[in-house]
Scaffold this active site. Structure first.
Site, PDB file in Angstrom:
ATOM      1  N   HIS A  61       1.766   4.596  -2.739  1.00  0.00           N
ATOM      2  CA  HIS A  61       1.862   6.061  -2.569  1.00  0.00           C
ATOM      3  C   HIS A  61       3.214   6.567  -3.072  1.00  0.00           C
ATOM      4  CE1 HIS A  61      -1.839   6.422  -0.420  1.00  0.00           C
ATOM      5  NE2 HIS A  61      -1.432   5.812   0.679  1.00  0.00           N
ATOM      6  N   HIS A 121      -5.310   7.244  -2.318  1.00  0.00           N
ATOM      7  CA  HIS A 121      -6.225   6.247  -1.760  1.00  0.00           C
ATOM      8  C   HIS A 121      -7.376   5.978  -2.720  1.00  0.00           C
ATOM      9  CE1 HIS A 121      -4.792   6.925   2.607  1.00  0.00           C
ATOM     10  NE2 HIS A 121      -4.180   5.903   2.030  1.00  0.00           N
ATOM     11  N   HIS A 156       0.833  -1.211   0.000  1.00  0.00           N
ATOM     12  CA  HIS A 156       0.000   0.000   0.000  1.00  0.00           C
ATOM     13  C   HIS A 156       0.870   1.265   0.000  1.00  0.00           C
ATOM     14  CE1 HIS A 156      -3.524   2.488   1.357  1.00  0.00           C
ATOM     15  NE2 HIS A 156      -2.535   3.217   1.849  1.00  0.00           N
ATOM     16  N   GLU A 157       1.833   1.313   0.905  1.00  0.00           N
ATOM     17  CA  GLU A 157       2.656   2.532   1.036  1.00  0.00           C
ATOM     18  C   GLU A 157       3.530   2.735  -0.201  1.00  0.00           C
ATOM     19  OE1 GLU A 157       1.923   4.633   3.176  1.00  0.00           O
ATOM     20  OE2 GLU A 157       0.677   3.334   4.421  1.00  0.00           O
TER      21      GLU A 157
END
Lengths: 442, 92
Positions: free
Chosen positions: A135, A141, A131-132
């Site tokens: 980014h 998101h 997930h990170e």
């Protein structure tokens, strides 16, 4: 999917690990396993987009590592403006791509229990890392389900070797970097370059002409409005957000913000936000105003006598010194002249003035350990009552009225971002000038 | 209003601001959030999180606000986008 609008203008990216999870917190994650989990998380993205990730090592001291994406495990405040909050809550964050020094950097909260395929009591490092890194590559998101870019932790992903991104995530990364048509490299590199450490952060020095006014305390009124704390002083006010930061170091003018108060207003006696309808009540001398958001409602000001407060000597109250809703019971408390009255505003009906509960007024001394003539009071934190006087505040813990010891703390330092005064020797008690003031050995 | 409810309101305001559903106060104008604005922010948060849009802090919403999560905001730069849109409209 949602994109941040930022991307790397290269496809060969390096990554490094500046610190690893504390063994005491995450005992089942040796450093080498962390490296492998992170490598696999990068691979999830490079499997579907033409990106190559290369791990660059730290030097022998373990501190000097660089790279495009710098991974670290940090606690609480860690000098990037985004503090962690202990176990639970926020887990990690990453900076979007760009030319800034922090671009791509990825921070994990070291107070979580990180695991590799652990149970629900721990947090799966691989899932959060994928997930990170999303980014760090430019994705925002997503509200799509399924998507690894949903903001909430969704648990472990199972077999990390065979993990595949959801369609939403594939489309997002391919929108930024295109579609991979060759097998990705495994990220290994026998010649691990050593890069210099970034310079230490330098604090910004700001000049603030209203510094003295803000930091010397003595506020006319303090109120918890919409989750922020407002400090009123003279014709101005400051605002502190829940995270402790000030909306601005400079004060705002009451006149320019709260519309409908008399033009010459230069002292607010008390303010509170009514919970039943979120209206905000201002007390100034013998009148009060009801505000819907920042505008006074028509029909105000009204006389204080609407509240039906009579002193024990039979005189009507002509001024409110402090007002707050005690989170402990949801009741409204108004203070004046060493006495206080309690109201139940949940029973309030349209057009009918509320009256104090029976048995009031009572003496302010019932609130033991705090000044009996306070500047104002708020409910804050975990429902605790905060009493403000001069440049100090006292906290009565949730529901407590008679705590044994209530220690005053600095309003300026704790609420208004003022520097702590230099340490001074403990003052001698004027009543017993020759007596030792040490509490440890009496 | 219990202590827990009162505290939840405060925490929810902080949460909505932190994750981009409520715009940060403008340091120049310092606008106060309106009751309607807060309700709308809760609705957007509920929609984003896949919950029923009620606009109130119901138990499901509070549960989601307490869930473990990434600390980046869900809505980024909504105010900037709005300002750009207004500027374009004025030019037209």
């Amino acid at each position: 999917y949602a994109l941040s609008g930022l991307k790397w203008h290269k496809t060969d990216l390096t990554w490094s690990v500046h610190s690893y999870p504390s063994p005491s917190q995450s005992p089942n994650l040796p450093d080498i396993l962390v490296d492998n989990i992170l490598r696999s998380a990068f691979k999830a993205w490079s499997n579907v987009a033409p990106l190559n990730f290369r791990h660059v090592a730290t030097d022998s001291g373990g501190t000097a590592a660089g790279g495009d994406i710098r991974v670290s495990f940090n606690r609480l405040f860690h000098d990037d403006g985004y503090p962690f909050d202990g176990q639970g809550g926020t887990l990690a964050h990453a900076f979007f791509p760009g030319s800034a020094e922090v671009a791509g950097d990825t921070h994990f909260d070291d107070q979580e229990v990180w695991s590799y395929g652990g149970d629900s009591s721990s947090t799966d490092l691989f899932a959060v890392a994928v997930h990170e890194f999303g980014h760090a590559l430019g994705l925002s998101h997503s509200s799509s389900d399924p998507s690894i870019m949903k903001p909430y932790y969704q648990g472990g992903v199972g077999d990390i070797v065979n993990f595949q991104l959801a369609v939403d995530d594939k489309l997002a990364i391919q929108q930024l970097y295109g579609v991979r048509d060759t097998a990705p490299s495994d990220g290994g590199d026998p010649h691990l370059p050593r890069l210099p450490s970034p310079p230490p952060p330098r604090p910004t020095q700001l000049s603030d002409p209203s510094f003295n006014e803000r930091c010397q305390g003595g506020f006319d009124a303090v109120a918890n409005i919409r989750g922020e704390v407002f400090f009123f002083k003279g014709a101005q006010f400051w605002r502190t957000k829940r995270d402790g930061s000030l909306v601005s170091n400079r004060p705002a003018q009451i006149q320019n913000f709260w519309m409908g108060l008399p033009p010459q207003t230069n002292k607010i006696d008390a303010v509170y936000e009514r919970k039943s309808d979120s209206h905000i009540i201002f007390f100034i001398e013998s009148q009060y105003w009801v505000f819907k958001d920042t505008e006074a409602m028509s029909g105000y000001p009204r006389p204080l006598s609407d509240w039906g407060m009579m002193r024990r000597n039979g005189q009507p109250v002509d001024k409110v010194e402090a007002a707050f809703i005690w989170a402990h019971n949801g009741k409204t408390y108004l203070f004046s002249g060493g006495e206080f009255w309690r109201f139940d505003e949940s029973q309030k009906r349209q057009g009918v003035h509320i009256q104090p509960e029976s048995g009031y007024p009572r003496d302010n001394s019932l609130w033991a350990g705090v000044p009996s003539h306070m500047d104002d009071i708020i409910s804050w934190g975990e429902g605790d009552a905060y009493f403000f006087k001069d440049n100090f505040y006292w906290v009565l813990k949730n529901g407590g009225l008679n705590q044994e010891v209530v220690t005053p703390q600095s309003t300026a330092v704790d609420w208004l971002r003022c520097p702590a005064p230099p340490a001074e020797p403990t003052p001698v008690d004027p009543r017993f000038p020759k007596q030792c003031n040490c509490e440890l050995n009496r | 209003i219990t202590s827990a409810q009162s505290d939840q309101y405060s925490k929810a305001m902080d949460w909505l601001g932190r994750y981009g559903y409520l715009p940060p106060p403008d340091p120049r104008t310092g606008n106060l959030h309106t009751k309607e604005g807060i309700e709308q922010a809760i609705r957007v948060m509920q929609r984003f999180g896949g919950l029923q849009e009620t606009g109130v802090l119901d138990s499901e919403t509070i549960r989601l606000m307490s869930a473990r999560r990434c600390s980046l905001p869900d809505i980024i730069g909504s105010e900037d986008r709005l300002r750009r849109k207004r500027r374009r409209r004025r030019k037209r």
